[in-house]
Write a protein that holds these residues in place. Structure first.
Motif: not given
Length: 337
Positions: A51-79
């Motif tokens: 379900k969360m992966f589908q959420g990330l997919d949607f974020v990427i698809s909407e960015a694509r629709k509106y011509g926005i490039k994405l930087i995806l961060s892979l892990v957090n330094n913090y808790e």
């Protein structure tokens, strides 16, 4: 990703990208991690929440629709959202002799978990992420810090060997690396700082494509009155020493700070944007700036004082829009060249 995982709230994601595009914004940075805890992306090493992966997919698809490039961060330094602490706890639960959270950078089991996450992010759902041109760059970690080593060498080990970048691990996973850039997620501290990182040496790793700075003078530079001087030094060092583009990947002022005013926030935003524009206009390394953080109405759980909601502050929106338009003119000029 969290909001988009709920199909009834996806209109908020659409509204955010729609507003960003309308005001001339072209790049967004967001989390591609949520490790352990409540509603995670990654329940445990190699086990994922579809379900969360589908959420990330949607974020990427909407960015694509509106011509926005994405930087995806892979892990957090913090808790927050798990971070390196969750990774080392997973390894500790498997019998690893873990001394501190900094073992994230050196323990082979922890690094194996992290490498598997990179593989998963690249391959699990929809259009394979390594083939998606909407993704501009991967960020290795949000604000990496090695607090047990004042020299910054621990973070230095993270970049060339801990993640096997020079040995080609990430290059093998993402075969379109020429289209997907790589950045470390650094805040921009110099050596011997409390963060145990070094802006210059950590960004000189050959496989890091551009340098980053996170600027919060109300938190980190309280004794320094000339905020622009710090910005200038990073631009100059990126230009003359690192010789790579520089992105101000986070900056802002919090409404929760004593003495906050919209005027002071706008003044600071304008200072950062002006330094970026001055460099870019003259062919320099400053590549852009991403204020922290864009929200829309109904995302109150994510308010941290730094949020900017376009409908709530017309003066701040005017500063952002004006500077975005100026930078976009330069970008289009170089594109034509």
């Amino acid at each position: 990703m969290y909001v988009a995982s709920d199909s009834f709230q996806r209109n908020k994601i659409t509204s955010a990208f729609q507003g960003a595009a309308y005001h001339g914004l072209t790049i967004a940075r967001t989390w591609a991690f949520s490790d352990g805890g409540y509603s995670p992306l990654q329940y445990s090493p190699c086990f994922y929440n579809e379900k969360m992966f589908q959420g990330l997919d949607f974020v990427i698809s909407e960015a694509r629709k509106y011509g926005i490039k994405l930087i995806l961060s892979l892990v957090n330094n913090y808790e927050a959202f798990g971070g390196k602490k969750q990774y080392v706890n997973w390894a500790r639960n498997q019998g690893q002799n873990i001394f501190s959270d900094d073992d994230f950078f050196t323990n082979s089991v922890v690094q194996g978990f992290y490498k598997n996450h990179i593989k998963a992010i690249n391959s699990i759902t929809g259009l394979v992420y390594k083939d998606d041109p909407t993704i501009m760059a991967w960020e290795l970690m949000n604000e990496p810090r090695g607090t047990s080593d004042a020299s910054g060498r621990t973070i230095q080990r993270l970049l060339p060997s801990g993640l096997d970048i020079r040995n080609g691990f990430l290059l093998k996973v993402d075969k379109t690396i020429n289209n997907h850039l790589l950045e470390a997620g650094l805040e921009g501290f110099y050596g011997q700082s409390n963060a145990r990182t070094d802006f210059i040496t950590n960004n000189q790793i050959p496989d890091v494509d551009f340098a980053t700075v996170h600027s919060y003078p109300d938190q980190w530079l309280t004794s320094q009155s000339d905020e622009s001087q710090t910005l200038k030094s990073h631009i100059e060092d990126a230009q003359n020493i690192i010789q790579k583009p520089l992105l101000f990947a986070e900056f802002g002022k919090s409404s929760k700070d004593p003495g906050f005013s919209t005027y002071k926030r706008n003044e600071f935003l304008n200072t950062v944007y002006s330094e970026i524009y001055s460099s870019a206009r003259n062919g320099g390394v400053a590549a852009g700036g991403l204020f922290w953080q864009l929200l829309v109405e109904g995302m109150n759980n994510f308010r941290d004082g730094y949020e900017i909601v376009f409908s709530e502050s017309t003066s701040t929106v005017s500063v952002i829009t004006e500077q975005s338009q100026k930078l976009n003119k330069i970008r289009k000029m170089y594109t034509r060249l």
